[in-house]
Write a protein that holds these residues in place. Structure first.
Motif, mmCIF file in Angstrom:
data_model
loop_
_atom_site.group_PDB
_atom_site.id
_atom_site.type_symbol
_atom_site.label_atom_id
_atom_site.label_comp_id
_atom_site.label_asym_id
_atom_site.label_seq_id
_atom_site.Cartn_x
_atom_site.Cartn_y
_atom_site.Cartn_z
ATOM 1 N N HIS A 184 0.814 -1.223 0.000
ATOM 2 C CA HIS A 184 0.000 0.000 0.000
ATOM 3 C C HIS A 184 0.845 1.269 0.000
ATOM 4 C CE1 HIS A 184 -3.765 -2.214 0.660
ATOM 5 N NE2 HIS A 184 -3.054 -2.996 1.458
ATOM 6 N N MET A 185 2.118 1.153 -0.336
ATOM 7 C CA MET A 185 2.979 2.332 -0.355
ATOM 8 C C MET A 185 3.235 2.771 -1.796
ATOM 9 S SD MET A 185 6.383 3.297 1.796
ATOM 10 C CE MET A 185 7.295 1.826 1.375
ATOM 11 N N TYR A 186 3.205 4.112 -1.990
ATOM 12 C CA TYR A 186 3.388 4.717 -3.299
ATOM 13 C C TYR A 186 4.525 5.734 -3.226
ATOM 14 C CZ TYR A 186 -1.061 2.464 -3.919
ATOM 15 O OH TYR A 186 -2.043 1.505 -3.969
ATOM 16 N N ALA A 187 5.199 5.913 -4.330
ATOM 17 C CA ALA A 187 6.313 6.857 -4.404
ATOM 18 C C ALA A 187 6.055 7.840 -5.533
ATOM 19 C CB ALA A 187 7.629 6.119 -4.625
ATOM 20 N N LYS B 285 14.852 -1.333 -5.699
ATOM 21 C CA LYS B 285 13.940 -1.949 -4.725
ATOM 22 C C LYS B 285 12.515 -1.919 -5.255
ATOM 23 C CE LYS B 285 13.867 -3.643 -0.411
ATOM 24 N NZ LYS B 285 14.760 -4.733 0.076
ATOM 25 N N PRO B 286 12.229 -2.602 -6.355
ATOM 26 C CA PRO B 286 10.901 -2.521 -6.969
ATOM 27 C C PRO B 286 9.790 -3.093 -6.089
ATOM 28 C CG PRO B 286 12.197 -4.253 -8.005
ATOM 29 C CD PRO B 286 13.134 -3.489 -7.114
ATOM 30 N N GLU B 287 10.129 -4.045 -5.231
ATOM 31 C CA GLU B 287 9.108 -4.711 -4.418
ATOM 32 C C GLU B 287 8.616 -3.864 -3.251
ATOM 33 O OE1 GLU B 287 13.142 -5.977 -2.700
ATOM 34 O OE2 GLU B 287 12.254 -5.486 -4.655
ATOM 35 N N LEU B 288 9.227 -2.684 -3.026
ATOM 36 C CA LEU B 288 8.840 -1.858 -1.880
ATOM 37 C C LEU B 288 7.628 -0.987 -2.167
ATOM 38 C CD1 LEU B 288 9.602 -1.096 1.032
ATOM 39 C CD2 LEU B 288 11.174 0.630 0.102
ATOM 40 N N TRP B 289 7.216 -0.885 -3.436
ATOM 41 C CA TRP B 289 6.164 0.058 -3.815
ATOM 42 C C TRP B 289 5.038 -0.666 -4.549
ATOM 43 C CZ3 TRP B 289 8.824 3.746 -1.459
ATOM 44 C CH2 TRP B 289 10.231 3.707 -1.544
ATOM 45 N N ASN B 290 3.814 -0.278 -4.254
ATOM 46 C CA ASN B 290 2.679 -0.791 -5.025
ATOM 47 C C ASN B 290 2.494 0.009 -6.305
ATOM 48 O OD1 ASN B 290 0.406 -2.475 -5.521
ATOM 49 N ND2 ASN B 290 -0.946 -0.838 -4.813
ATOM 50 N N ALA C 286 15.057 -7.533 -16.772
ATOM 51 C CA ALA C 286 13.948 -8.478 -16.915
ATOM 52 C C ALA C 286 13.539 -8.944 -15.526
ATOM 53 C CB ALA C 286 14.364 -9.657 -17.787
ATOM 54 N N LYS C 287 12.660 -8.162 -14.888
ATOM 55 C CA LYS C 287 12.180 -8.496 -13.547
ATOM 56 C C LYS C 287 10.844 -7.793 -13.330
ATOM 57 C CE LYS C 287 14.849 -4.787 -11.323
ATOM 58 N NZ LYS C 287 15.983 -4.501 -10.401
ATOM 59 N N ALA C 288 10.236 -8.059 -12.204
ATOM 60 C CA ALA C 288 8.929 -7.478 -11.904
ATOM 61 C C ALA C 288 9.086 -6.048 -11.393
ATOM 62 C CB ALA C 288 8.211 -8.333 -10.868
ATOM 63 N N TYR C 289 8.258 -5.165 -11.922
ATOM 64 C CA TYR C 289 8.204 -3.777 -11.482
ATOM 65 C C TYR C 289 6.808 -3.482 -10.948
ATOM 66 C CZ TYR C 289 12.705 -2.737 -13.710
ATOM 67 O OH TYR C 289 14.033 -2.709 -14.037
ATOM 68 N N THR D 53 8.783 -8.365 -16.332
ATOM 69 C CA THR D 53 8.193 -9.708 -16.306
ATOM 70 C C THR D 53 6.827 -9.745 -15.642
ATOM 71 O OG1 THR D 53 9.329 -10.199 -14.222
ATOM 72 C CG2 THR D 53 10.478 -10.762 -16.272
ATOM 73 N N ASP D 54 6.368 -8.629 -15.098
ATOM 74 C CA ASP D 54 5.084 -8.583 -14.403
ATOM 75 C C ASP D 54 3.977 -8.188 -15.375
ATOM 76 O OD1 ASP D 54 4.494 -5.448 -14.195
ATOM 77 O OD2 ASP D 54 6.649 -5.808 -13.945
#
Length: 726
Positions: free
Chosen positions: A571-574, A591-596, A649-652, A683-684
């Motif tokens: 639930h965090m946005y930047a 740190k792509p996994e830290l933000w929704n 090539a990873k999830a964002y 990849t997401d």
């Protein structure tokens, strides 16, 4: 207008020439997953430096100003326009289900703004000057009145009338001649910050035939009421590199070149001292400044240098009495205030007025006849210090908010003991206040009105916290939320920052933010290194070969807020813009996994390529901010964090990118290339959209209200990810 032609062309052009589409098979619940996303064509371009080769498949998106301004687009231009059209259409379709929400948000935000508003008047040379808005008008009326009882209003410039036939219209700086008869004002109708200066006879209302093209936006009057000085821009790099003298009634081609800044790492500008005694030409770059002065009564005289430029020597200057007052970093990392006789201006003649202090940053000063006002940054906050010239009655204006912004505003009267200053905080609308520097009495002249019967500053809570960065440094965080909001893992939180150029992220009030706060969002500002909140070292520790501190500070602040129970990664946005958009791009890779979700506004993301190209505006005089990639050490360091070069090539997370086709600060092709590469490699199946305004530049739409359509889009983007429908 050429921009109107391009807009029409975009509407009717089939965009399949430059981009093909692919249909995502996973439809699930999100509407955008059933929509065909644009895929830009790839044309491999080899970029070589220091024995290293980068392959840029989207280099073709770059257009020259000549291509953009052509009446008929060439094939490359057409391909770019087609691709930008495709991205805009995809964004519209992906966000179509939020159109009602966007309209509601826009109406809310605009509805809080007083429609028939006016500024607090200030007095100058026998007149009171102010701007005002009439209901339904997107542009201001620029007005004045004589300082006499029952004097009539004079409308110097009618903004709504002047702007009515333009898709973009921005009035720049305005200045009145010493005899009060003539107005010089500048206009930009393209959003490239290349202004045309016009002149108006304020007595007759007639326009003079004089027009000064390709200027930086200002014209400074000599005291003879017929001579003006202005800065012109290099047509390619847009660097202000020349100062000209113009005499009214002559053609611009006859103007005398009085100064040429040949060093491509510097830009130049001109202004008048607060005393109106001297004209000042300044040259500046990141680490050095230089000033020249001329008696404003003798515009044909010889300019004299205050102090010749030196590497790492910065100074700002004003005049009072027999002295120049100078804020400088000479032997003073956090700056000190010195004075020097007008007849002996070089540094060996400088004597301390306010000595250097290790824990306080001197940001600005305003001299009065009996008082000296200092803008100081103490514990990360901007304060106002007042003292008499003999040192008596030395005190700070006291404020109660945990995080706030205070600053002197327009103070043109040397002889007064009244200081006019502005004040705002995350819970307090901007106020203009008069302060008696002797008695400490103060009077609120105006507080920004929030047109909402339910609004009260007491409904919101502001806090000042400190996150511990990975190297042990304490990083301030200012945040605000509505009373009663539960702080837990399900609470949406928006974290904002900038973090470059020594520009501090200030905790000021924005009525538009109420649309998020009233729906349960927490809004936080991270005061990361690269700004100047905690002193000059804060800036120096976030630039050049220490730039990554800016990015890791932001990540560490986000992780701190999660750890403290304000929110969670789900639930965090930047959000950040321009150099803050670089910040967004860097933390997305790191740190792509830290933000929704992330909103990157006009983002500077192609760092290496831009800094390698000295024809691009801003490049040459920013080498001391980012480094010069022609040096291998800086090249390799930039490449290690440049957002575009580090897409993998990873999830964002979900992303909204904004840009303007006419942007002169961060060229449109940086975000356009970035989104193309992200879509190619990620990849997401998260939402990835770009809003490219074909009529505007770096600052977005002109006018009072239109800019909030993009604000509504950004808020709807985040709220939709939270499942909020209204």
């Amino acid at each position: 207008m050429k921009t109107k032609f391009i807009y029409s062309l975009l509407i009717f052009t089939m965009f399949f020439m430059a981009c093909k589409t692919e249909k995502k098979p996973d439809l699930e619940l999100e509407p955008y997953k059933s929509i065909e996303a644009p895929v830009a064509k790839k044309v491999a371009e080899e970029l070589k430096a220091h024995g290293d080769t980068r392959i840029d498949n989207y280099f073709w998106m770059r257009l020259s100003d000549k291509q953009k301004n052509a009446e008929t687009p060439d094939a490359q231009t057409q391909d770019v326009l087609d691709y930008l059209t495709a991205e805009n259409q995809y964004k519209d379709e992906a966000m179509k289900h939020t159109e009602g929400l966007q309209k509601k948000l826009y109406d809310e935000i605009v509805g809080r703004i007083k429609k028939d508003d006016s500024s607090v008047p200030y007095n100058d040379n026998g007149y009171s000057y102010y701007t005002r808005y009439e209901k339904g008008m997107d542009y201001a009326l620029y007005c004045r009145k004589k300082l006499e009882d029952d004097s009539e209003e004079e409308i110097m410039l009618n903004g709504p009338e002047l702007a009515k036939d333009h898709a973009y219209y921005a009035i720049g700086r305005r200045s009145v001649s010493a005899d009060n008869k003539l107005l010089a004002y500048s206009v930009d109708t393209v959003s490239r910050r290349r202004y045309v200066v016009y002149f108006k006879n304020l007595e007759s209302g007639e326009m003079l035939s004089d027009e000064l093209k390709n200027t930086g936006g200002g014209a400074v009057w000599a005291n003879d009421n017929k001579t003006v000085f202005y800065a012109s821009k290099d047509p390619i790099t847009l660097r202000q590199d020349k100062i000209y003298k113009h005499v009214l009634g002559t053609d611009q081609s006859e103007d005398e070149l009085v100064f040429h800044e040949k060093d491509e790492t510097f830009s130049c500008f001109i202004f008048k001292s607060r005393s109106d005694k001297y004209l000042m030409i300044g040259s500046s770059q990141t680490l050095s400044t230089e000033y020249r002065y001329l008696d404003a009564n003798t515009p044909n005289g010889e300019w004299k240098i205050i102090q010749p430029r030196e590497r790492d020597l910065e100074y700002d200057i004003d005049h009072y009495g027999d002295h120049f007052y100078i804020r400088t970093n000479l032997d003073a990392k956090n700056f000190r205030l010195v004075k020097t006789p007008v007849t002996a201006t070089t540094k060996e003649n400088w004597t301390d007025v306010i000595p250097h202090r290790e824990d306080i940053l001197l940001q600005d000063f305003v001299p009065f006849k009996e008082h000296l006002v200092l803008q100081e940054r103490v514990n990360g906050l901007r304060t106002i210090r007042i003292m008499k010239w003999n040192g008596d009655n030395d005190h700070y204006i006291e404020f109660s908010d945990p995080a706030y912004v205070s600053y002197p505003t327009t103070n043109l009267d040397f002889g007064t003991n009244i200081l006019r200053y502005g004040y705002t905080s995350l819970t307090t609308p901007n106020s203009t206040i008069e302060y008696n520097m002797d008695t400490k009495e103060q009077k609120v002249l105006k507080e920004e009105e929030v047109v909402d019967p339910n609004f009260s500053k007491d409904n919101y809570v502001s806090e000042r916290l400190y996150a511990t960065a990975r190297d042990g440094v304490k990083v301030p965080i200012s945040l605000v939320y509505k009373k009663g909001v539960e702080r837990n893992a399900n609470t949406p939180l928006l974290l904002y920052s900038y973090g470059s150029y020594g520009s501090s992220t200030e905790p000021f009030f924005r009525s538009s933010m109420l649309s998020l706060l009233d729906r349960g969002f927490v809004y936080a500002m991270a005061h990361i290194r690269g700004g100047q909140e905690m002193g000059r070292h804060w800036y120096e520790d976030g630039k050049l070969l220490k730039k990554k501190n800016t990015f890791t500070d932001f990540i560490d602040c986000g992780e701190f807020l999660v750890k403290e129970g304000f929110t969670s990664a789900e639930h965090m946005y930047a959000m950040g813009g321009s150099a803050g958009g670089l910040l967004m791009g860097a933390v997305l890779n790191m740190k792509p996994e830290l933000w929704n979700g992330v909103v990157a506004a006009v983002p500077f993301v192609d760092v290496v390529s831009t800094m390698m190209d000295e024809t691009i505006p801003l490049t040459t005089f920013e080498f001391d901010e980012w480094g010069n990639p022609k040096n291998k050490e800086y090249y390799e360091y930039m490449k290690s964090y440049s957002p575009y070069d580090n897409v993998e090539a990873k999830a964002y997370p979900n992303m909204l990118i904004t840009t303007g086709y006419w942007d002169s600060q961060v060229q449109y092709w940086e975000p356009a290339k970035w989104i193309a590469k992200l879509r190619e490699l990620k990849t997401d199946d998260n939402l990835l959209i770009m809003d490219c305004d074909m009529e505007t530049g770096h600052g977005g739409a002109s006018g009072r209200f239109q800019r909030y359509k993009r604000t509504a889009l950004s808020y709807a983007f985040m709220m939709d990810l939270e499942g909020m429908k209204e």
